[in-house]
Write a protein that holds these residues in place. Structure first.
Motif, PDB file in Angstrom:
ATOM      1  N   HIS A   9      -8.055   9.400   6.070  1.00 20.48           N
ATOM      2  CA  HIS A   9      -7.605   9.781   6.503  1.00 20.48           C
ATOM      3  C   HIS A   9      -7.007  11.196   6.672  1.00 20.48           C
ATOM      4  CE1 HIS A   9     -10.066   7.402   9.334  1.00 20.48           C
ATOM      5  NE2 HIS A   9      -9.482   6.542   9.014  1.00 20.48           N
TER       6      HIS A   9
ATOM      7  N   TYR B 184      -3.778  10.474  11.447  1.00 23.88           N
ATOM      8  CA  TYR B 184      -4.633   9.097  10.999  1.00 23.88           C
ATOM      9  C   TYR B 184      -4.075   8.866   9.876  1.00 23.88           C
ATOM     10  CZ  TYR B 184      -7.436   8.978  15.412  1.00 23.88           C
ATOM     11  OH  TYR B 184      -7.690   9.240  16.877  1.00 23.88           O
TER      12      TYR B 184
ATOM     13  N   MET C 190      -0.160   7.313  10.097  1.00 27.99           N
ATOM     14  CA  MET C 190      -0.816   6.573  10.516  1.00 27.99           C
ATOM     15  C   MET C 190      -0.782   5.123   9.925  1.00 27.99           C
ATOM     16  SD  MET C 190       1.352   5.877  13.547  1.00 27.99           S
ATOM     17  CE  MET C 190       1.967   6.820  14.237  1.00 27.99           C
ATOM     18  N   LEU C 191      -1.315   5.375   9.140  1.00 28.43           N
ATOM     19  CA  LEU C 191      -2.057   4.744   7.788  1.00 28.43           C
ATOM     20  C   LEU C 191      -0.977   4.881   6.788  1.00 28.43           C
ATOM     21  CD1 LEU C 191      -4.584   3.120   7.880  1.00 28.43           C
ATOM     22  CD2 LEU C 191      -5.390   5.003   6.819  1.00 28.43           C
TER      23      LEU C 191
ATOM     24  N   ALA D  76       1.573   1.928   7.934  1.00 30.80           N
ATOM     25  CA  ALA D  76       0.786   0.505   7.567  1.00 30.80           C
ATOM     26  C   ALA D  76       1.697   0.133   6.869  1.00 30.80           C
ATOM     27  CB  ALA D  76      -0.097   0.768   8.596  1.00 30.80           C
ATOM     28  N   PHE D  77       0.712   0.816   5.668  1.00 28.10           N
ATOM     29  CA  PHE D  77       0.773   0.513   4.491  1.00 28.10           C
ATOM     30  C   PHE D  77       2.598   0.383   3.899  1.00 28.10           C
ATOM     31  CE2 PHE D  77      -3.823   1.308   4.111  1.00 28.10           C
ATOM     32  CZ  PHE D  77      -3.754   0.477   3.802  1.00 28.10           C
TER      33      PHE D  77
ATOM     34  N   MET E   4       4.953   0.097   5.740  1.00 27.45           N
ATOM     35  CA  MET E   4       6.354  -0.736   6.524  1.00 27.45           C
ATOM     36  C   MET E   4       5.061  -2.233   5.655  1.00 27.45           C
ATOM     37  SD  MET E   4       8.104   0.007   8.209  1.00 27.45           S
ATOM     38  CE  MET E   4       8.331  -1.512   8.966  1.00 27.45           C
ATOM     39  N   MET E   5       4.201  -2.434   5.351  1.00 30.13           N
ATOM     40  CA  MET E   5       3.426  -3.619   4.816  1.00 30.13           C
ATOM     41  C   MET E   5       4.415  -3.362   3.721  1.00 30.13           C
ATOM     42  SD  MET E   5      -0.585  -4.303   4.237  1.00 30.13           S
ATOM     43  CE  MET E   5      -1.233  -2.275   5.571  1.00 30.13           C
TER      44      MET E   5
ATOM     45  N   PHE F 235       3.626   2.359  18.269  1.00 30.15           N
ATOM     46  CA  PHE F 235       2.938   3.322  17.339  1.00 30.15           C
ATOM     47  C   PHE F 235       1.542   1.861  17.001  1.00 30.15           C
ATOM     48  CE2 PHE F 235       5.277   6.818  15.113  1.00 30.15           C
ATOM     49  CZ  PHE F 235       5.695   7.382  17.064  1.00 30.15           C
TER      50      PHE F 235
ATOM     51  N   LEU G 292      -5.832   5.219  19.940  1.00 27.46           N
ATOM     52  CA  LEU G 292      -5.031   6.304  20.266  1.00 27.46           C
ATOM     53  C   LEU G 292      -5.514   7.400  21.445  1.00 27.46           C
ATOM     54  CD1 LEU G 292      -3.518   7.796  17.009  1.00 27.46           C
ATOM     55  CD2 LEU G 292      -1.726   6.746  18.572  1.00 27.46           C
TER      56      LEU G 292
ATOM     57  N   PHE H 181       1.321  -5.267  10.660  1.00 31.81           N
ATOM     58  CA  PHE H 181       0.480  -3.719   9.418  1.00 31.81           C
ATOM     59  C   PHE H 181      -0.600  -3.577   8.889  1.00 31.81           C
ATOM     60  CE2 PHE H 181       5.859  -3.248  10.511  1.00 31.81           C
ATOM     61  CZ  PHE H 181       5.660  -1.927  11.188  1.00 31.81           C
ATOM     62  N   ILE H 182      -1.062  -5.206   8.686  1.00 31.88           N
ATOM     63  CA  ILE H 182      -2.026  -5.161   7.740  1.00 31.88           C
ATOM     64  C   ILE H 182      -2.846  -4.666   9.448  1.00 31.88           C
ATOM     65  CG2 ILE H 182      -3.087  -7.489   8.189  1.00 31.88           C
ATOM     66  CD1 ILE H 182      -3.180  -7.219   4.969  1.00 31.88           C
TER      67      ILE H 182
ATOM     68  N   MET I 280      -2.993  -3.079  11.905  1.00 32.31           N
ATOM     69  CA  MET I 280      -3.161  -2.084  12.369  1.00 32.31           C
ATOM     70  C   MET I 280      -3.767  -0.527  11.052  1.00 32.31           C
ATOM     71  SD  MET I 280       0.950   0.808  12.379  1.00 32.31           S
ATOM     72  CE  MET I 280       0.353   2.327  12.532  1.00 32.31           C
ATOM     73  N   ALA I 281      -3.478  -1.229   9.501  1.00 33.62           N
ATOM     74  CA  ALA I 281      -4.481  -0.569   8.892  1.00 33.62           C
ATOM     75  C   ALA I 281      -5.671  -0.760   9.403  1.00 33.62           C
ATOM     76  CB  ALA I 281      -3.697  -0.550   7.254  1.00 33.62           C
TER      77      ALA I 281
ATOM     78  N   LEU J 222      -7.137   1.561  11.563  1.00 31.19           N
ATOM     79  CA  LEU J 222      -7.096   2.814  10.908  1.00 31.19           C
ATOM     80  C   LEU J 222      -8.731   3.152  10.175  1.00 31.19           C
ATOM     81  CD1 LEU J 222      -3.261   3.447  11.278  1.00 31.19           C
ATOM     82  CD2 LEU J 222      -5.081   5.020  12.105  1.00 31.19           C
ATOM     83  N   LEU J 223      -8.373   1.782   9.432  1.00 32.66           N
ATOM     84  CA  LEU J 223      -9.770   2.613   8.128  1.00 32.66           C
ATOM     85  C   LEU J 223     -11.162   2.025   8.549  1.00 32.66           C
ATOM     86  CD1 LEU J 223      -7.969   0.714   4.648  1.00 32.66           C
ATOM     87  CD2 LEU J 223      -8.907   2.720   5.033  1.00 32.66           C
TER      88      LEU J 223
ATOM     89  N   PRO K  98     -11.185   4.080  13.780  1.00 34.13           N
ATOM     90  CA  PRO K  98      -9.773   4.498  13.880  1.00 34.13           C
ATOM     91  C   PRO K  98     -10.036   5.365  14.936  1.00 34.13           C
ATOM     92  CG  PRO K  98     -11.711   5.854  11.987  1.00 34.13           C
ATOM     93  CD  PRO K  98     -12.168   4.571  12.120  1.00 34.13           C
ATOM     94  N   GLN K  99     -11.025   5.153  15.797  1.00 32.71           N
ATOM     95  CA  GLN K  99     -11.048   4.750  17.372  1.00 32.71           C
ATOM     96  C   GLN K  99     -10.002   3.546  18.297  1.00 32.71           C
ATOM     97  OE1 GLN K  99     -13.869   4.470  15.215  1.00 32.71           O
ATOM     98  NE2 GLN K  99     -15.057   3.632  16.676  1.00 32.71           N
TER      99      GLN K  99
END
Lengths: 326, 289, 253
Positions: A106, A110, A113-114, A117-118, A120-121, B229, B237, B270-271, B273-274, B277-278, B281-282
């Motif tokens: 990305h 994006y 944000m990705l 996220a990682f 914070m993991m 977020f 988003l 967070f996993i 969230m990731a 996104l992966l 993503p929409q």
């Protein structure tokens, strides 16, 4: 003139740092080490942000990777500082390869944000896996053992001795980042920043090269983290927190995203200003926020970029001054 | 066991609705202005503090504080959009994000200067303090209130966006700015209005949080902004509907996580969230790109 | 006839219910200049986008130099020698013209990933980039930032970037759009010259009929995702079908 400017600047920096190391007070030496460690973090980071045009909010995870990698190696394997630092960098690189593999798919928000996220993991793992990481206490008692190379053994116990190790790593990082910026890879990364849609049609794998920039910056973050661990004799989980990822961003921006020395100057300003402001008031964040506002609103080239254009020192009359292109 | 599940669910719903209140403004602003506003957590914090401050001066009346406090924050939102943010829309992402981040730093310290660095206790809300018994266990009344307020706000926003002239203009501008401008919409003014509305929602969330979180601390905005977020990303988003259900998911995940998997509670969030996104993503409710 | 450099079999693509490639079977001969024409919406751009890897076909196969490339990522196709330029200016805006071309050259020479040696030491890449700059007539602007170039020069740079990747087959998407007559002549002469060298096969999408007729050895006419004519200039001009669906529109302009 420009031809000799860089070696000259490098010599001046080295001379200045050596002087600080020899003559500086304990406090000055400590502060300078913090500047150099942050500068290593930011120099590498800016290869990703300023050069490649990717905003990561997860690089604290690699800093922490270096920090905890070094500390764990120290506790469980070997106390040799250079080996510990190497272990820290290795862990940071492994982490950044894994995380980068996913994140480089990305761009823009994006990607940010990705990486958040990682990052914070990683933070939550450090925070919660108490048996390994010490949880919120971190790992403590990471002493600086002497460096033994063949016959000689150099003690690092005194901060003024450790200072020279940090300085050596700082100068090497400076040189490495300079070389990378001037290399073919450096040009390709600029190309990615300028037009990531066209770069594939130039025969460049966008993902692989983004990943390269990600991992290189992750490696420098790891080095910074490992050096910080030995400076403070401990690790803290907050080194992986996203707010810590914001630091190299701020520092690069203040110094100048498109400049080589920007992250270094930014680190100096960030650390020193904080110390100075905190002597007079508790509210350094307020002042720092105002400085940030001023830079974003009026001096987007950062301190170095603005000075360069002010003094007319540009090597190309038409060089960019607006920072990362939109 | 059943009682415990019901209570964990209720707790999750109230956490979710509480995050939704904050995430709604963030999402609205992103949907129209395409700016991810770090300062949104700060508006939340300011909302909480100002609500507290007003009610302290208005005879401890919580509702009065809730009505006035967030309005004051709106003024800050207006100034920020009009004099700062407006000038960086054309710039690259880092500048926009860091501009809003600068306000996080500034207001965090401003709050420390005005109210001290320590935490403040929260007032009682007449009629909503205490708890009621559900399946033999006590559940805070205020949490139930939050579970009710969340959908009400969602309904109000939906009505506003789908059923009013203003809402249509906002939706049109968010999907095609140039077209809206060509049709005579004063886009800059609209952006300011949306930003102020978003600010108000964030501050309202903060005001409502006063009795819910129990204490006020200067760093309270930084914690909530990441949750917001996460929720905004999971929902997609810019998608309000997504943010609503995203908040429910995160609320439930966090309350079940705390109950059954306390070590990996944050990790799970967070996993998720990731993963979104992966692979999407929409978001769950965003439109495909 | 020699083996085709690029071949498609039953290439199909639809956007929703609009069919833009209806089972296209095409073969491009090495060395020839082929033009693809057709009214707006005929599927020309989609065809180039599929062949260059920007979008994936719904079904069908693409073979380049005898190798299946239908699912190959863009940069791998480019490395094999399948390159393209764009209809709109699509350069690296804040880099110099020289650097713009150096990027694909470095990639083609397999030296792009070098990170510890200076760029200034990449003499072969520098020479190749300079040669391409002079080929597209931009030697004077080598050190200028791309954004400071005139629109016409940016279009030339656009083609220069494509040439930098050492194309065996080069798609040019409306190469003369937005150019003045002088620049247009320059680019057409350049295409003819490079084609005559025999290392590069050109496939050109173009609206301008003068350009098409003066350059092309072969012309393919697309309409609603179908090939309605395929042949020399004379074949096309005498085709009643083309006249009906295509030239009719063109004459009215």
């Amino acid at each position: 003139m420009r031809r000799y400017a860089l070696p000259l600047i490098a010599c001046l920096i080295l001379a200045g740092l050596v002087l600080v190391g020899i003559l500086g007070s304990r406090f000055t030496v400590y502060i300078t080490m913090r500047v150099m460690i942050l500068a290593i973090f930011a120099l590498g980071y800016n290869l990703l942000l300023g050069r490649t045009g990717l905003l990561s909010f997860g690089h604290a995870a690699f800093f922490a990777g270096g920090s905890y990698g070094a500390a764990l190696f120290f506790i469980h394997v070997n106390r040799h500082p250079l080996l510990c630092i190497a272990a820290g960098i290795a862990l940071a690189i492994v982490l950044s390869v894994i995380i980068g593999f996913f994140c480089v798919r990305h761009t823009e928000i994006y990607f940010a944000m990705l990486t958040l996220a990682f990052g914070m993991m990683v933070f939550s793992l450090i925070w919660n896996m108490r048996e390994i990481t010490g949880g919120d206490d971190g790992l403590v008692g990471i002493a600086r053992a002497p460096i033994s190379l063949w016959l000689v053994s150099i003690s690092l116990a005194k901060p003024s001795h450790y200072y020279f190790l940090v300085m050596a790593f700082f100068m090497v990082s400076l040189a490495l980042v300079y070389v990378i910026r001037q290399s073919p890879l450096g040009l390709i990364l600029s190309g990615i920043r300028e037009n990531d849609k066209r770069i594939e049609f130039a025969g460049i794998s966008l993902k692989n090269y983004r990943l390269a920039a990600f991992v290189i910056s992750g490696g420098f973050a790891g080095l910074a983290g490992a050096l910080a661990t030995f400076l403070n004799s401990n690790t803290t989980p907050f080194s992986a927190h996203w707010t810590h990822s914001a630091e190299p961003v701020l520092v690069s921006l203040i110094g100048g995203l498109q400049t080589f020395m920007g992250p270094v100057v930014g680190s100096l300003i960030y650390v020193v200003l904080r110390e100075v402001i905190e002597r007079f008031t508790q509210n350094w964040m307020l002042w720092f926020g105002i400085i940030l506002l001023i830079i974003i609103m009026g001096f987007r080239g950062g301190v170095v970029g603005s000075m360069v254009s002010l003094l007319g020192l540009k090597n190309r009359p038409d060089e960019r001054s607006e920072g990362v292109s939109a | 066991m059943l009682e415990s599940i019901v209570h964990v669910c209720l707790a999750g719903l109230s956490i979710g609705m509480f995050i939704w209140l904050v995430a709604s403004g963030l999402t609205l602003i992103f949907g129209v202005l395409k700016v991810l506003n770090f300062a949104h957590g700060t508006f939340y914090m300011l909302g909480a503090y100002l609500c507290y401050w007003v009610l302290g001066r208005m005879g401890e009346n919580f509702w009065l504080g809730l009505a006035i406090g967030p309005l004051v924050v709106c003024a800050a939102g207006f100034l920020i959009e009009r004099f700062f943010l407006r000038h960086v829309y054309h710039l690259a992402l880092p500048y926009q994000l860091l501009l809003t981040f600068a306000f996080v730093l500034i207001f965090d310290d401003a709050v420390k200067i005005l109210w001290g660095a320590g935490s403040l206790g929260s007032p009682n809300v007449p009629g909503l303090s205490g708890s009621i018994s559900i399946l033999g266990r006590n559940f805070p009344l205020y949490s139930l209130f939050m579970i009710a307020v969340g959908p009400l706000v969602a309904l109000a926003m939906w009505t506003f966006l789908e059923r009013t002239w203003w809402g249509r203009i906002i939706r049109a501008s968010s999907s095609d700015r140039e077209m809206a401008a060509a049709l005579g919409v004063r886009v800059p003014a609209l952006y300011t209005a949306v930003f102020v509305l978003g600010t108000w929602l964030g501050a309202l969330g903060g005001g409502l949080a006063v009795p819910y979180v129990g204490l006020l601390t200067p760093g309270m905005g930084e914690a909530i902004i990441i949750d917001a977020f996460v929720v905004a990303v999971i929902g997609g988003l810019g998608s309000l509907k997504g943010a609503f259900f995203g908040a429910l998911i995160i609320g439930l995940l966090s309350s079940f996580g705390t109950r059954f998997l306390p070590t990996f509670d944050m990790f799970l969030t967070f996993i998720l969230m990731a993963a979104v996104l992966l692979w999407r993503p929409q978001g769950f409710f965003g439109e495909a790109k | 006839m020699s083996r085709p450099i690029l071949e498609t079999r039953a290439l199909r693509k639809a956007f929703g219910r609009v069919l833009v490639a209806n089972g296209l079977d095409l073969a491009f001969e090495e060395g020839a200049i082929t033009s693809v024409i057709g009214p707006n919406g005929a599927g020309k751009s989609t065809l180039i986008n599929m062949l260059s890897g920007l979008i994936a076909p719904d079904s069908g196969d693409i073979f380049f130099l005898g190798r299946q490339i239908t699912r190959l990522p863009i940069y791998r196709r480019v490395k094999m020698g399948l390159c393209r330029s764009f209809q709109v200016v699509n350069v690296f805006p804040e880099l110099t013209a020289f650097e713009n071309i150096e990027i694909p050259v470095l990639a083609a020479q397999g030296r792009a990933a070098r990170l510890l040696s200076p760029l200034s030491g990449e003499t072969p890449a520098g020479e190749e980039a300079s040669a391409i700059l002079s080929r597209v007539g931009l030697s004077h602007a080598a050190r200028s930032t791309a954004t400071t170039l005139s629109h016409g020069d940016q279009r030339l740079l656009e083609i220069g970037i494509a040439l930098g990747a050492r194309p065996r087959l080069l798609f040019l998407d409306e190469p003369t759009a937005g150019m003045n007559p002088v620049e247009r002549t320059k680019i057409l002469d350049g295409i003819k010259r490079i084609s005559a060298e025999g290392k590069t096969t050109f496939v050109i999408v173009e609206h301008d009929m003068d350009v098409v007729f003066s350059l092309s050895d072969r012309i393919i006419v697309l309409h609603h995702g179908d090939i309605i004519a395929d042949g020399t200039k004379d074949d096309i001009q005498s085709s009643s079908k083309v006249r009906e669906v295509y030239l009719g529109d063109e004459v009215e302009e």
